[in-house]
Design an enzyme around this catalytic site. Structure first.
Site, PDB file in Angstrom:
ATOM      1  N   ARG A  63     -11.910   0.847  22.914  1.00 24.19           N
ATOM      2  CA  ARG A  63     -10.737   1.330  23.458  1.00 24.19           C
ATOM      3  C   ARG A  63     -10.796   2.187  24.841  1.00 24.19           C
ATOM      4  NH1 ARG A  63      -8.520   6.086  21.839  1.00 24.19           N
ATOM      5  NH2 ARG A  63      -9.769   6.162  19.584  1.00 24.19           N
ATOM      6  N   TYR A 115      14.994  -6.833  34.493  1.00 24.06           N
ATOM      7  CA  TYR A 115      14.488  -7.728  33.189  1.00 24.06           C
ATOM      8  C   TYR A 115      14.894  -6.934  31.800  1.00 24.06           C
ATOM      9  CZ  TYR A 115      11.057  -9.074  29.559  1.00 24.06           C
ATOM     10  OH  TYR A 115      10.616  -9.350  28.238  1.00 24.06           O
ATOM     11  N   ASP A 188       7.609  -4.369  40.016  1.00 20.25           N
ATOM     12  CA  ASP A 188       7.391  -5.589  39.178  1.00 20.25           C
ATOM     13  C   ASP A 188       7.040  -6.601  40.044  1.00 20.25           C
ATOM     14  OD1 ASP A 188       7.231  -7.683  37.547  1.00 20.25           O
ATOM     15  OD2 ASP A 188       8.728  -6.728  36.172  1.00 20.25           O
ATOM     16  N   LYS A 213       2.270 -14.122  32.297  1.00 15.21           N
ATOM     17  CA  LYS A 213       3.147 -15.336  33.047  1.00 15.21           C
ATOM     18  C   LYS A 213       2.184 -15.739  33.786  1.00 15.21           C
ATOM     19  CE  LYS A 213       6.718 -13.558  31.067  1.00 15.21           C
ATOM     20  NZ  LYS A 213       6.184 -12.038  30.472  1.00 15.21           N
TER      21      LYS A 213
END
Length: 392
Positions: A63, A115, A188, A213
């Site tokens: 982590r 978005y 973005d 993506k």
């Protein structure tokens, strides 16, 4: 080969190389213990301490840090020209972390064509009550300036090209407006990718990608990443959110994303070439009212995209004559293009955004958004034409 002295391999930091080379080599090297050319996948969650209690290999718990995730973060920083990458479990986790980590509790200014996941983040989680949001048409710089200066603003969030209206906004101008007001600007860059657009060079303080993506490129992973320049006020806060809230990208997803990065430049060239042909074909169809794509000279964002991007991307929307029912019928008749959410993979995908987004959607009823994949462009066009009712 015994006794042959091997010459040291070059290091990217000492030898300027081009983007395609960085995409393959940044963040990873031939494994020194095995000679493996492909980066090993490190799935271990814990790492051995030395006898003195130290961590001789620099890793304690996955982590906090993981060799595979570190490699992905370094590679993304190199491709965006940044200092540090911080990888998260998804693009939305990355966005939420930027909102939570910006160094002021002031207003967050957003594009009105954002978005839809961000709208849901504001409406359905505590993010919406913790921050003041203002949404504006970011093509209108005066509107951006008014929103930023009318109330103390901490963050300006930029999305270009936008989802789903494919609007192109001026990154440099908006970053200057933000900085003049003492705010930071984050972009973005998911749709453009670092192949087509470099927001940090245009003044941005952070760049976000949904690596799900185009970075991954095969619709088989989920991850997000934020890249920041040196001495960024976002760097440490983002790392602490990642570490202490646990929204870390999984090693396997990072390994898949690194695999995808190696072909990203080649894939994006093919995606963009295909999208240009698809957009031009749709623009000439009598049942298509409008095609939203900056590669068309008639598009309002064409000139700005030509200056700001190296190509026009592979996302486009088109509005079908007859509204929502007609658009849904077109989508239903497609046989090659897949009716599915997401984007940036090898398959061409199409969505009726208004029905996906619900009552608060700003998408016109007749709008279909298409992610142009890597099939032969003429096959994609043929499928769209038959679905629209043309003779192939």
């Amino acid at each position: 080969m015994t006794g042959v002295k091997l010459q040291p391999r070059f290091k990217l930091r000492n030898w300027p190389v081009r983007f395609e080379t960085k995409a393959i080599h940044s963040g990873r090297a031939v494994d020194p213990s095995t000679g493996a050319v492909s980066l090993p996948l490190h799935t271990s969650t814990t790492f051995e301490r030395g006898a003195d209690g130290s961590f001789p290999f620099g890793f304690e718990y996955t982590r906090d840090a993981n060799p595979t995730r570190n490699a992905f973060e370094s590679a993304m920083a190199a491709l965006e020209g940044g200092h540090e990458g911080i990888a998260f479990a998804s693009g939305m986790a990355a966005i939420a972390s930027v909102f939570e980590s910006h160094p002021s509790t002031g207003r967050i200014v957003l594009p009105d064509d954002m978005y839809f996941g961000i709208r849901s983040l504001m409406d359905e989680t505590d993010i919406g009550s913790r921050f003041d949001f203002a949404a504006v048409d970011m093509r209108n710089l005066d509107a951006v300036r008014d929103a930023v200066t009318s109330k103390r603003t901490g963050l300006v969030w930029v999305e270009t090209p936008s989802n789903p209206m494919i609007r192109v906004v001026d990154i440099s101008a908006i970053c200057k407006i933000a900085h003049d007001a003492g705010a930071i600007a984050a972009v973005d860059n998911t749709w453009a990718t670092p192949v087509l657009q470099h927001p940090l060079e245009l003044g941005a303080d952070a760049v976000m990608h949904s690596a799900t993506k185009y970075i991954g490129g095969h619709s088989d992973l989920m991850a997000g990443v934020v890249i920041v320049p040196n001495a960024s006020p976002l760097g440490r806060p983002l790392r602490m959110v990642q570490k202490h809230k646990g929204s870390v990208a999984a090693p396997f997803d990072c390994w898949l994303a690194l695999r995808g990065l190696q072909t990203l430049p080649v894939r994006m060239r093919a995606h963009c070439e295909g999208a240009q042909k698809v957009a031009e074909a749709l623009a000439s169809h009598p049942r298509v009212e409008k095609v939203l794509f900056p590669g068309l000279q008639t598009d309002p964002g064409h000139d700005l995209a030509t200056r700001q991007m190296s190509h026009y991307g592979a996302m486009l929307s088109f509005i079908v004559e007859g509204g929502a029912d007609a658009a849904m019928a077109v989508a239903a008749r497609l046989s090659l293009v897949v009716r599915a959410t997401s984007l940036g993979g090898t398959h061409s995908l199409i969505e009726h955004r208004a029905s996906v987004e619900g009552a608060k959607s700003k998408a016109p009823g007749g709008l279909l958004r298409i992610s142009v994949g890597l099939e032969h462009p003429q096959d994609i066009i043929d499928d769209l034409m038959q679905a629209l009712g043309a003779t192939v």
